[in-house]
Design a protein around this motif. Structure first.
Motif: not given
Lengths: 400, 391
Positions: A352-353, A357-365
């Motif tokens: 959901q990030l 966001s902090e902790e986002a996976v692959e910049d929120g891809l």
């Protein structure tokens, strides 16, 4: 049946990759991401010029208009390698097939070489507020006035309109004819007086989607036409045959690397991600349910690839589509959604990030992809419309 | 790259269809369900005369040495009419003899296969129905110049009419390198082997084979002692891809019946094929059968090129298992009540396609194999490129 590339094609692919490694750098990708000029800033334009100089754009288009009269598959190889970086060069999706098929000599000379050099970019003006899935209900009027036509109306989701040089649009030229037989296509410069472009911001606009997101565009447009006067020579094909010219062009333009890669890149991304990453020491790749799902999705993705290759094979043979183009346009978008939704269950709350966001996976891809992947099943003919076409044209079912 | 059939491939396919549709009726299919042999010998002989029994076998032994894709095209047509002939099991075993058998084994068996005088089958399944080395428990014990077999094989096709059966046995405890399996040629109607017929959904001829001190000679060994598993794996991969061809052929015919029915069946005052709910079902059916077909022929093509094809085989079978099943079920839905009446033919296809989804690897089995190739070998994956391989 031949499911492989020739040695020459493999070498050519290596050449394209080597060119990309040498010429596509971070500052170009940053420029594209910034979205200014629709991502087509000076660096992008310089790249297109270089690729064009190599003769790699529109390889399958005729030599007399700047192409190579070469193989569609070679063109596909260029398209695929660039599209993997989100860079649309090579020729697919440009509108060129319809101009080559239905255009006058002057139109071909006017547009095709410019499209190859990146100097002519078309926005697509089909959809209207009251004509989406039911496109033949379009109302934008073009009225003949001497040697000119005068256009009044509104087009929706003209995504490239704010940086395009021209618009490729459908207008009603005979309101008294049956719906499909009163439509004509016009190729119009965007700087013609009377055209106004207003931005429509998509759900990907805040925050902006990271590069490579499926339908990560922050902006599309609505375009208004108020007493737009154009010469009759702007018309593509015969008057009132625009529906058929447009349908044929859409079918041919649908074929290629773009749709395929839009729908399968997340399959590669998630497999590569879970192989190399974990959350606090646990990787989703250890979960049997995840493994089963990834294998299922990988197999579906192969079918996307094979449907694309089937279309390529048909084009190379000079054949015509009955249902194959529509089939591809059902399978690939729905597959993209399957993968994207499955990924959200594999990554759980991390999916959901959003970008930034902090902790986002692959910049929120993967989160942004949830907002983008389903659009592929809506744009350019929804999967429901495509199934209608498969059943009626492909299987001969009667109309309801 | 041209994944559509070539002119020559299309001619072969058309020829097979013409012959099979002329010779095989659903009445014959029903008759053979009740027949002791399960196939009409005269038809088998005709197929031998047409060269189909040795289509992909070496010319030196009477075959035509054509690619596996050609055999696949014929089996697709066999599936289309549900031809009650032991072509699949015979081809699977004969191809293994051709690739891994001794000169003597080839001479003894392959010309007889091509002429229609020898029917073959294979036996790998046991009570634990996973097709993995761990499940191979049937014991072959060295005894003098030969071996003695004890144990059970399950789900063996056509063993009643087969003169020879390739049997995967355990000759040594399992090692990490999957050693300890040996493959033998056995007479399934010989001494020490008893057959028990199984009653199947497809109403085909499958049996349980119980081996009790069945003696075989040294010459019956295929390959090296304890080194049989790679041979078995290749045999199963070919068998699986060729079964997918049958599934695709049968499923497409089943879908075509639904399409025809939808055009003609009138309800609410118009053909049901004019309703979008039905149209979209039919569109999905074509998507699915096309997908299975393309995956299947890509797997066969890779085998013909001598390329690794295990992942492609698993892609084809896992997809066909789910999607062909879905197609034949949708076809039942389109047909409504008449579709599940015994006197109406549709169920003949439904029962076979459904049964074939359970043979030669379940969806889960095949996906586990794909997942291992995708996830357990280091290196990045890329669609359209070979997966990374272990060093």
């Amino acid at each position: 049946m031949d499911f492989g590339y020739t040695a020459e094609q493999e070498t050519f692919r290596q050449d394209v990759r080597a060119f990309i490694a040498e010429n596509v750098n971070q500052s170009l990708l940053d420029e594209m991401e910034s979205g200014e000029e629709g991502g087509r800033g000076p660096e992008y334009r310089a790249l297109v010029k270089k690729v064009a100089d190599l003769g790699w754009i529109g390889i399958s288009w005729p030599k007399e208009y700047g192409g190579q009269s070469g193989s569609r598959l070679d063109q596909y190889i260029v398209e695929e390698e660039f599209m993997r970086l989100g860079i649309g060069v090579g020729g697919a999706g440009s509108g060129a097939p319809a101009i080559l098929a239905a255009g006058t000599e002057e139109q071909k000379e006017q547009f095709i070489p410019g499209m190859i050099r990146g100097e002519v970019i078309f926005a697509l003006g089909f959809t209207e507020p009251q004509a989406g899935a039911d496109l033949a209900g379009l109302q934008c009027r073009a009225v003949r006035d001497g040697d000119d036509f005068v256009i009044n109306g509104q087009k929706m989701y003209t995504s490239a309109a704010h940086y395009a040089t021209h618009i490729y649009m459908m207008c009603r030229t005979d309101p008294d004819a049956p719906r499909h037989r009163g439509i004509s296509i016009f190729l119009i410069p965007m700087d013609t007086p009377g055209i106004t472009v207003r931005p429509l911001w998509t759900i990907q606009s805040d925050p902006p989607a990271p590069p490579g997101t499926t339908y990560g565009m922050a902006r599309t447009n609505e375009t208004f036409f108020e007493n737009v006067r154009v010469p009759a020579s702007c018309m593509l094909g015969e008057e009132n045959t625009g529906w058929y010219v447009g349908a044929m062009g859409l079918n041919l333009d649908r074929v290629g690397a773009s749709r395929y890669l839009i729908s399968v890149r997340r399959d590669e991304d998630i497999v590569n991600w879970v192989k190399e990453n974990d959350f606090g020491g646990h990787s989703p790749a250890e979960d049997p349910a995840v493994r089963d799902k990834l294998a299922e999705l990988w197999t579906e993705a192969q079918v996307c690839r094979l449907m694309t290759m089937r279309s390529m094979s048909l084009v190379e043979r000079g054949g015509t589509f009955t249902y194959e183009g529509s089939a591809e346009k059902v399978w690939a978008p729905e597959h993209g959604v399957h993968t994207t939704e499955a990924i959200s269950q594999m990554l759980g709350p991390y999916a959901q990030l959003l970008n930034g966001s902090e902790e986002a996976v692959e910049d929120g891809l993967f989160a942004h992809n949830l907002m983008g992947s389903f659009q592929s099943g809506i744009n350019h003919g929804s999967v429901q419309i495509m199934r209608d076409q498969m059943a009626r044209r492909g299987l001969g079912m009667p109309r309801g | 790259m041209d994944i559509l059939p070539s002119e020559e491939e299309q001619m072969l396919k058309n020829g097979a269809r013409e012959f099979l549709e002329a010779e095989i009726s659903t009445a014959m299919v029903r008759e053979m369900e009740l027949d002791g042999l399960g196939y009409p010998p005269a038809l088998w002989k005709q197929m031998a005369d047409l060269g189909w029994l040795g289509l992909a076998l070496p010319e030196a032994y009477g075959g035509q040495e054509l690619p596996l894709t050609y055999l696949g095209l014929v089996l697709e047509e066999v599936g289309r009419v549900m031809a009650p002939v032991p072509l699949h099991s015979t081809s699977v075993a004969a191809l293994t003899i051709a690739s891994d058998g001794t000169e003597q084994q080839k001479q003894d068996m392959l010309p007889a296969v091509c002429s229609g005088d020898m029917i073959l089958t294979w036996a790998v399944y046991e009570r634990d129905p996973r097709l993995i080395p761990e499940a191979m428990k049937l014991q072959a014990t060295a005894d003098g110049d030969g071996w003695v077999l004890n144990g059970t094989k399950m789900f063996v096709d056509n063993s009643v009419v087969a003169q020879r059966c390739l049997v995967a046995t355990r000759t040594s405890p399992k090692s990490d390198a999957n050693e300890g399996i040996s493959l033998f040629i056995v007479d399934p109607n010989g001494t020490g082997v008893s057959q028990t017929a199984l009653v199947t959904l497809a109403k085909d001829k499958q049996s349980r084979l119980d081996f009790k001190d069945a003696r075989i000679e040294r010459a019956a060994l295929i390959g090296e002692v304890d080194q049989g598993w790679p041979i078995v794996e290749r045999m199963l991969d070919r068998a699986t891809a060729l079964l997918c061809c049958q599934m695709v052929g049968a499923t497409r015919k089943d879908a075509e019946m639904a399409i025809e029915y939808a055009k003609n069946r009138v309800a609410f005052g118009r053909p049901i094929g004019s309703f979008q709910s039905v149209q979209h079902l039919l569109a999905d059916m074509i998507l699915h059968v096309d997908g299975g077909m393309m995956l299947t022929y890509e797997a066969l093509w890779k085998m013909d090129q001598g390329l690794p094809a295990s992942v492609e085989v698993s892609q084809a079978k896992s997809f066909c298992n789910e999607k062909c099943e879905s197609v034949v079920r949708h076809s039942q839905v389109v047909h409504g009540g008449i579709g599940f009446m015994m006197e109406f033919d549709l169920h003949l296809w439904f029962r076979r396609v459904t049964a074939w989804t359970m043979r030669l690897g379940t969806t889960y089995d095949h996906r586990a194999r794909i997942a291992a190739a995708l996830l357990d070998v280091p290196g990045k994956v890329r669609l359209g490129m070979p997966l990374p391989t272990a060093v």
